[in-house]
Design a protein around this motif. Structure first.
Motif, PDB file in Angstrom:
ATOM      1  N   CYS A 105       0.828  -1.217   0.000  1.00  8.86           N
ATOM      2  CA  CYS A 105       0.000   0.000   0.000  1.00  8.86           C
ATOM      3  C   CYS A 105       0.859   1.263   0.000  1.00  8.86           C
ATOM      4  O   CYS A 105       1.838   1.362   0.742  1.00  8.86           O
ATOM      5  CB  CYS A 105      -0.897  -0.021   1.234  1.00  8.86           C
ATOM      6  N   ILE A 106       0.476   2.224  -0.847  1.00  7.55           N
ATOM      7  CA  ILE A 106       1.219   3.496  -0.881  1.00  7.55           C
ATOM      8  C   ILE A 106       0.384   4.631  -0.272  1.00  7.55           C
ATOM      9  O   ILE A 106       0.675   5.803  -0.471  1.00  7.55           O
ATOM     10  CB  ILE A 106       1.700   3.848  -2.310  1.00  7.55           C
TER      11      ILE A 106
ATOM     12  N   CYS B 233      -2.633   6.017  -0.760  1.00  7.88           N
ATOM     13  CA  CYS B 233      -3.152   7.068  -1.645  1.00  7.88           C
ATOM     14  C   CYS B 233      -4.593   7.428  -1.311  1.00  7.88           C
ATOM     15  O   CYS B 233      -5.084   8.489  -1.686  1.00  7.88           O
ATOM     16  CB  CYS B 233      -3.047   6.621  -3.096  1.00  7.88           C
ATOM     17  N   GLY B 234      -5.313   6.526  -0.668  1.00  7.79           N
ATOM     18  CA  GLY B 234      -6.706   6.804  -0.292  1.00  7.79           C
ATOM     19  C   GLY B 234      -7.715   6.545  -1.396  1.00  7.79           C
ATOM     20  O   GLY B 234      -8.916   6.763  -1.204  1.00  7.79           O
TER      21      GLY B 234
ATOM     22  N   CYS C 123      -8.905   3.840  -2.553  1.00 10.35           N
ATOM     23  CA  CYS C 123      -9.889   2.793  -2.217  1.00 10.35           C
ATOM     24  C   CYS C 123     -10.995   3.353  -1.331  1.00 10.35           C
ATOM     25  O   CYS C 123     -12.137   2.901  -1.397  1.00 10.35           O
ATOM     26  CB  CYS C 123      -9.204   1.589  -1.569  1.00 10.35           C
TER      27      CYS C 123
ATOM     28  N   CYS D 250      -7.246   0.729  -6.808  1.00  7.44           N
ATOM     29  CA  CYS D 250      -5.914   0.698  -6.186  1.00  7.44           C
ATOM     30  C   CYS D 250      -4.798   0.773  -7.241  1.00  7.44           C
ATOM     31  O   CYS D 250      -4.736  -0.051  -8.148  1.00  7.44           O
ATOM     32  CB  CYS D 250      -5.756  -0.592  -5.371  1.00  7.44           C
ATOM     33  N   PRO D 251      -3.898   1.752  -7.112  1.00  6.35           N
ATOM     34  CA  PRO D 251      -2.841   1.902  -8.122  1.00  6.35           C
ATOM     35  C   PRO D 251      -1.816   0.775  -8.103  1.00  6.35           C
ATOM     36  O   PRO D 251      -1.050   0.642  -9.054  1.00  6.35           O
ATOM     37  CB  PRO D 251      -2.192   3.243  -7.760  1.00  6.35           C
TER      38      PRO D 251
ATOM     39  N   LEU E 149      -7.909  -6.151  -1.949  1.00  8.59           N
ATOM     40  CA  LEU E 149      -8.480  -5.929  -0.613  1.00  8.59           C
ATOM     41  C   LEU E 149      -9.751  -6.735  -0.390  1.00  8.59           C
ATOM     42  O   LEU E 149     -10.031  -7.200   0.717  1.00  8.59           O
ATOM     43  CB  LEU E 149      -8.775  -4.437  -0.422  1.00  8.59           C
TER      44      LEU E 149
HETATM   45  S1  SF4 Z   1      -5.986   2.295  -3.057  1.00  5.74           S
HETATM   46 FE1  SF4 Z   1      -6.044   1.860  -0.849  1.00  5.74          FE
HETATM   47  S2  SF4 Z   1      -4.904  -0.080  -0.692  1.00  5.74           S
HETATM   48 FE2  SF4 Z   1      -4.403   0.736  -2.695  1.00  5.74          FE
HETATM   49  S3  SF4 Z   1      -2.536   1.916  -2.371  1.00  5.74           S
HETATM   50 FE3  SF4 Z   1      -4.227   3.353  -2.144  1.00  5.74          FE
HETATM   51  S4  SF4 Z   1      -4.699   3.390   0.065  1.00  5.74           S
HETATM   52 FE4  SF4 Z   1      -3.436   1.563  -0.340  1.00  5.74          FE
END
Ligand code: SF4
Length: 506
Positions: free
Chosen positions: A307-308, A310-311, A313, A368-369, A374
């Protein structure tokens, strides 16, 4: 502690929260979609991002060693903390040694995980959040409800009220006035702070550098003005090289906010050198495990470490969009929080109910990048909860009964027959809208379809017959079409009087 269901109920009854969360998440989601479309090769870059993360996490020991070695060679102090308490202790010791009175902080989810503000305050050190959203929720005495937009659940009127209280005068709910007040207030704090605390978006193993992504410029102030810098870093933040950062710098801002590039990207390689114009004289990097290493080697959960933060999801999740972040109860919310919190905290009884706060639609995976599955992990968590005996007793009994009935065709048919008779009490216009038993929650917002009066199996013979008839009709229709085509062809083949019309060949 209240349950997810109780917290979700509270959120669902809070119209302000629902509107504010929905408005912002939809804007972010649309921005992300557009940024991905404009990029042109989004799926290829997504796969590249996933490969970088898979490779790094598979060789985490090597890259962490390399990073620590390089960072120390650059003059930074590198500490490894296996628990949150250890990380806090290291930070407090630095603060005590520096006789710090004030700490300025840039946004960092790891520091939220550590509850460092509370620890600093107990030690008599003032901790000031300098990201606008974090500053707002610090004034409100709340935790962030979104990884990227911590105050997503507040509208500008609520924010104006909070800031007016701080200003000691009425501030109008205008963004420029509110931001101007915070800017003036924080400028003084930057200048008086003894320590700057940051998180770490990425750590570059090849040079021992940390990289910060932000939009407000506050992280740059935090990491350059105070004489001492403390950086909290989750152990999985590592990437091998600067060229890998190119991929991450493409994926992260687009996925988080729909921006092509983050406004400020700072690469920090050790403390200030003699020739440097600014930067801290002393730099501490605290690398935190806190349950992360337990995911390594676990085929079901290792990818969590990819996970990076990024938010994306969260913005894609229909559940998060309705209940916001606080309903999840932990530091991390949304689909990533629903998996990460129980994975990092082994107390199944306390946390695993948040895995139920998902419709398993898979929108989080699509968003999700780095393609973290999940939705699969949520299923594993639910299974773990049942296997460890924490499942809902009624639900478990219901599932056992369902399995017993559906695994035997005679029982299944009998049950359907009985169901058709019994449902008459609650069916209106072909739908079950009564709020009874397990249908109570479901039917509060939607209706359940009733059992068909005639099951599909009984209709199968008739349906087959109808299907054959319709195929025959189609065949007849096709034959007629062929006949017409042939007739037209014959007509077209006749010599045409050029003065009267045109042949088909023209
Ligand atoms: S989409 Fe969610 S799970 Fe995927 S990198 Fe971003 S925060 Fe992490």
């Amino acid at each position: 502690m209240s349950s997810v269901k109780e917290r979700a109920d509270l959120a669902l009854n809070n119209d302000f929260l629902r509107k504010a969360v929905r408005f912002t998440t939809e804007r972010l989601r649309d921005g992300k979609r557009k940024a991905a479309d404009d990029h042109g090769n989004w799926e290829e870059w997504r796969e590249r991002g996933r490969q970088i993360r898979l490779h790094t996490i598979a060789h985490l020991d090597y890259y962490l060693d390399r990073f620590a070695e390089q960072a120390r060679a650059n003059g930074a102090h590198v500490h490894f903390a296996s628990t949150g308490a250890e990380a806090v202790q290291i930070a407090l010791e630095v603060a005590a040694r520096k006789e710090a009175h004030t700490v300025v902080k840039s946004k960092s989810m790891v520091s939220e995980e550590l509850h460092i503000n509370r620890a600093l305050e107990e030690a008599g050190v003032e901790a000031v959040e300098t990201d606008l959203g974090e500053y707002i929720i610090q004034l409100a005495g709340e935790a962030p409800s979104h990884i990227i937009i911590p105050a997503i659940h507040k509208n500008r009127y609520q924010i104006a009220q909070l800031l007016s209280r701080e200003a000691g005068e009425e501030l109008p709910p205008e963004t420029s006035v509110l931001a101007g007040f915070v800017r003036r207030k924080l400028r003084a704090k930057f200048l008086e702070a003894d320590i700057g605390m940051t998180g770490c978006n990425f750590a570059i193993a090849e040079t021992g550098s940390i990289v910060l992504f932000e939009n407000e410029g506050n992280a740059r102030m935090v990491s350059t003005v105070p004489k001492t810098q403390i950086t909290f870093m989750g152990m999985e933040r590592i990437i091998p090289s600067w060229s890998d950062l190119e991929v991450m710098a493409t994926l992260l801002p687009r996925s988080a906010t729909g921006q092509k590039l983050t406004v400020y990207m700072s690469g920090i390689t050790g403390p200030r050198r003699t020739a440097d114009g600014d930067g801290p004289e002393e730099m501490h990097i605290i690398i935190l495990d806190n349950g992360r290493s337990e995911q390594l080697g676990d085929p079901e959960f290792q990818e969590l470490l990819n996970c990076i933060r990024c938010g994306a999801c969260l913005n894609a999740c229909p559940v998060y969009r309705h209940i916001g972040g606080h309903a999840y109860g932990g530091t991390y919310s949304g689909p990533i929080g629903a998996v990460l919190t129980p994975a990092l905290n082994k107390n199944v009884a306390e946390w695993d109910d948040i895995a139920s706060a998902s419709s398993l639609c898979g929108a989080c995976y699509e968003a999700c990048p780095v393609k973290i599955p999940l939705h699969d992990m949520l299923v594993y968590l639910r299974r773990r909860k049942v296997e460890q005996g924490y499942g809902n007793k009624l639900e478990t009994a219901g599932m056992k009964g369902f399995a017993a009935v559906t695994s035997n065709s005679k029982r299944f048919h009998r049950a359907l027959k009985a169901g058709r008779v019994l449902q008459r009490v609650v069916v209106r216009n072909g739908e079950i809208s009564a709020r009874i038993g397990p249908l109570k929650g479901w039917n509060r917002y939607r209706v359940a379809p009733s059992l068909a009066n005639q099951p599909f199996r009984e209709r199968w013979d008739t349906l087959q017959h109808e299907l054959r008839a319709s195929v025959a009709q189609t065949v007849t229709g096709a034959a007629a079409q062929e006949r017409m085509k042939a007739a037209l062809h014959k007509r077209a083949a006749r010599p045409i009087d050029r003065k009267e019309g045109h042949s088909y060949d023209e």
